[in-house]
Design an enzyme around this catalytic site. Structure first.
Site, PDB file in Angstrom:
ATOM      1  N   ASP A  22       0.832  -1.218   0.000  1.00 57.90           N
ATOM      2  CA  ASP A  22       0.000   0.000   0.000  1.00 57.90           C
ATOM      3  C   ASP A  22       0.862   1.262   0.000  1.00 57.90           C
ATOM      4  OD1 ASP A  22      -2.443   1.262  -0.104  1.00 57.90           O
ATOM      5  OD2 ASP A  22      -2.588   1.457   2.074  1.00 57.90           O
ATOM      6  N   GLY A  25      -0.224   5.422  -4.433  1.00 52.82           N
ATOM      7  CA  GLY A  25      -0.877   6.681  -4.817  1.00 52.82           C
ATOM      8  C   GLY A  25      -0.276   7.852  -4.059  1.00 52.82           C
ATOM      9  N   ARG A  35      -1.161   9.368 -10.001  1.00 57.39           N
ATOM     10  CA  ARG A  35      -1.115   8.157  -9.175  1.00 57.39           C
ATOM     11  C   ARG A  35      -0.514   6.958  -9.920  1.00 57.39           C
ATOM     12  NH1 ARG A  35      -4.178   7.703  -4.578  1.00 57.39           N
ATOM     13  NH2 ARG A  35      -4.597   5.524  -5.061  1.00 57.39           N
ATOM     14  N   HIS A  39       2.028   3.650  -9.114  1.00 52.99           N
ATOM     15  CA  HIS A  39       1.803   2.215  -9.360  1.00 52.99           C
ATOM     16  C   HIS A  39       2.959   1.619 -10.171  1.00 52.99           C
ATOM     17  CE1 HIS A  39      -2.010   2.369  -7.457  1.00 52.99           C
ATOM     18  NE2 HIS A  39      -2.592   3.128  -8.364  1.00 52.99           N
ATOM     19  N   GLU A  69     -12.531  -4.535  -3.992  1.00 50.57           N
ATOM     20  CA  GLU A  69     -13.058  -3.169  -3.836  1.00 50.57           C
ATOM     21  C   GLU A  69     -12.336  -2.165  -4.737  1.00 50.57           C
ATOM     22  OE1 GLU A  69     -12.277  -5.219  -1.240  1.00 50.57           O
ATOM     23  OE2 GLU A  69     -14.374  -5.707  -0.846  1.00 50.57           O
ATOM     24  N   LEU A 133      10.397 -20.391  -5.047  1.00 49.30           N
ATOM     25  CA  LEU A 133       9.505 -19.488  -4.312  1.00 49.30           C
ATOM     26  C   LEU A 133       8.093 -19.676  -4.858  1.00 49.30           C
ATOM     27  CD1 LEU A 133       9.169 -17.030  -2.307  1.00 49.30           C
ATOM     28  CD2 LEU A 133       9.423 -15.563  -4.323  1.00 49.30           C
ATOM     29  N   ARG A 196      -4.716  -1.885   9.049  1.00 45.37           N
ATOM     30  CA  ARG A 196      -5.930  -2.662   8.800  1.00 45.37           C
ATOM     31  C   ARG A 196      -5.647  -3.749   7.765  1.00 45.37           C
ATOM     32  NH1 ARG A 196      -7.636   2.781   7.112  1.00 45.37           N
ATOM     33  NH2 ARG A 196      -7.175   3.022   4.907  1.00 45.37           N
TER      34      ARG A 196
HETATM   35  C1  IPE Z   1      -5.446  -2.680   0.005  1.00 43.47           C
HETATM   36  O1  IPE Z   1      -5.165  -1.348  -0.134  1.00 43.47           O
HETATM   37  C2  IPE Z   1      -5.429  -3.362  -1.324  1.00 43.47           C
HETATM   38  C3  IPE Z   1      -4.129  -3.431  -1.989  1.00 43.47           C
HETATM   39  C4  IPE Z   1      -2.982  -2.983  -1.571  1.00 43.47           C
HETATM   40  C5  IPE Z   1      -4.153  -4.097  -3.241  1.00 43.47           C
HETATM   41  P1  IPE Z   1      -6.300  -0.235  -0.270  1.00 43.47           P
HETATM   42  O2  IPE Z   1      -5.592   1.049  -0.520  1.00 43.47           O
HETATM   43  O3  IPE Z   1      -7.313  -0.633  -1.272  1.00 43.47           O
HETATM   44  O4  IPE Z   1      -6.968  -0.284   1.173  1.00 43.47           O
HETATM   45  P2  IPE Z   1      -7.800   0.824   1.965  1.00 43.47           P
HETATM   46  O5  IPE Z   1      -8.832   1.361   1.011  1.00 43.47           O
HETATM   47  O6  IPE Z   1      -6.833   1.881   2.386  1.00 43.47           O
HETATM   48  O7  IPE Z   1      -8.371   0.090   3.132  1.00 43.47           O
HETATM   49  C1  IPE Z   2      -1.800   0.181  -3.383  1.00 45.04           C
HETATM   50  O1  IPE Z   2      -1.545   1.552  -3.408  1.00 45.04           O
HETATM   51  C2  IPE Z   2      -2.045  -0.369  -4.766  1.00 45.04           C
HETATM   52  C3  IPE Z   2      -3.461  -0.663  -5.056  1.00 45.04           C
HETATM   53  C4  IPE Z   2      -4.439  -0.633  -4.203  1.00 45.04           C
HETATM   54  C5  IPE Z   2      -3.763  -1.048  -6.418  1.00 45.04           C
HETATM   55  P1  IPE Z   2      -2.719   2.608  -3.353  1.00 45.04           P
HETATM   56  O2  IPE Z   2      -3.131   2.953  -4.742  1.00 45.04           O
HETATM   57  O3  IPE Z   2      -3.819   2.157  -2.478  1.00 45.04           O
HETATM   58  O4  IPE Z   2      -1.964   3.833  -2.713  1.00 45.04           O
HETATM   59  P2  IPE Z   2      -2.538   4.858  -1.648  1.00 45.04           P
HETATM   60  O5  IPE Z   2      -2.977   4.041  -0.457  1.00 45.04           O
HETATM   61  O6  IPE Z   2      -3.671   5.578  -2.281  1.00 45.04           O
HETATM   62  O7  IPE Z   2      -1.376   5.729  -1.347  1.00 45.04           O
HETATM   63 MG    MG Z   3      -4.149   2.362  -0.492  1.00 47.70          MG
END
Ligand code: IPE
Ligand code: IPE
Ligand code: MG
Length: 264
Positions: A22, A25, A35, A39, A69, A133, A196
């Site tokens: 995570d 973005g 964003r 990625h 989601e 792995l 979480r």
């Molecule tokens: C969890 O991250 C899913 C992935 C890293 C693929 P999210 O960014 O979707 O989770 P929330 O919305 O902060 O809980």
């Molecule tokens: C995790 O990074 C990757 C995916 C959920 C695809 P995020 O895109 O959720 O990044 P933040 O949490 O918005 O920084």
């Molecule tokens: Mg996220």
């Protein structure tokens, strides 16, 4: 004497590591970039993570790449993520195969475009015999959806007369969950500062050690993973038992050969 659910053959290193990658973005937003740039940087960090796992003797790595989601994000971001996913499959699979990595995917495949699906199937088939792995990418995955699918599969078995309701126990459910052929994750890491599970492996994480870091996923490096492993090495996993029971079980285990590696 009850024994822990999985023993780490490399002292202190998790056999099975599960990661919520995570913060992509926010990594980009802090640089005032779109964003999707985050990625793309996140895809590079995946390679860092795989390198470290191979070097340290981690046997199974499960990465949360895209949740059920996440389909609800703006169309442009979802479309960009799918392009990156396809490009990563085209770019990385040969090298993963050369390094002996078995690649598999968990999640709802019906939502992917045919070109991505074909690449996923091809990567799984080509790498099926590898054992260095066991890499699982959770894509279009949700822990609740995983439990619902397992429940449905059990209901079908009952309806077809292959299973009696009283035979439904934890082992029966576990057989139908994703990752059924792997030991449950020993260590869970979430980058990005949030504490979480976000609908990752709800069933499989029951006794997993949890480790959180503020570091954003694209900034991942070997030092950070080693810090998580060092913390993990110092935890006492009791699985509901007492510390004394665990220590005496470990004293018994130390005298015997370590657990076999996960088979292909
Ligand atoms: C969890 O991250 C899913 C992935 C890293 C693929 P999210 O960014 O979707 O989770 P929330 O919305 O902060 O809980
Ligand atoms: C995790 O990074 C990757 C995916 C959920 C695809 P995020 O895109 O959720 O990044 P933040 O949490 O918005 O920084
Ligand atoms: Mg996220």
């Amino acid at each position: 004497m009850p024994s822990p659910q999985s023993a780490a053959p490399h002292p202190g290193v998790p056999r099975h590591l599960a990661v919520i990658m995570d913060g992509n973005g926010r990594w980009a937003e802090r640089r005032r970039r779109p964003r999707l740039i985050g990625h793309r940087a996140g895809a590079r960090a995946v390679n860092v993570c795989i390198d470290v796992c191979l070097a340290r003797g981690v046997e199974a790595l499960t990465l949360f790449a895209f949740s059920s989601e996440n389909w609800g994000r703006p169309e442009e971001e979802v479309g960009g993520l799918m392009k990156l996913f396809l490009a990563a499959l085209e770019r990385e699979v040969d090298e993963l195969h050369r390094r002996g990595v078995r690649l598999r995917f968990i999640g709802d495949r019906d939502r992917f475009q045919p070109d991505i699906l074909a690449r996923m199937r091809d990567a799984e088939a080509r790498t099926a015999g590898n054992t260095s792995l066991h890499l699982t990418i959770a894509a279009s995955y949700g822990g609740r959806q995983d439990i619902a699918h397992a429940t449905r599969a059990l209901a079908v078995e009952v309806a077809e007369g292959r299973l009696r309701p009283e035979q439904i126990d934890e082992a029966a459910v576990a057989r139908h969950m994703a990752l059924a052929d792997l030991p449950p994750p020993d260590l869970f890491i979430r980058t990005g500062g949030d504490h979480r599970i976000s609908n990752f492996l709800l069933w499989q994480l029951a006794y997993t050690e949890l480790w959180f870091t503020e570091t954003l996923w694209p900034d991942l490096d070997a030092t950070l993973l080693d810090a998580a492993f060092a913390d993990f090495a110092n935890r006492e996993r009791r699985f509901g038992l007492t510390g004394a029971q665990i220590r005496s079980a470990q004293a018994g285990t130390d005298a015997s050969p370590s657990a076999d590696r996960i088979d292909a």
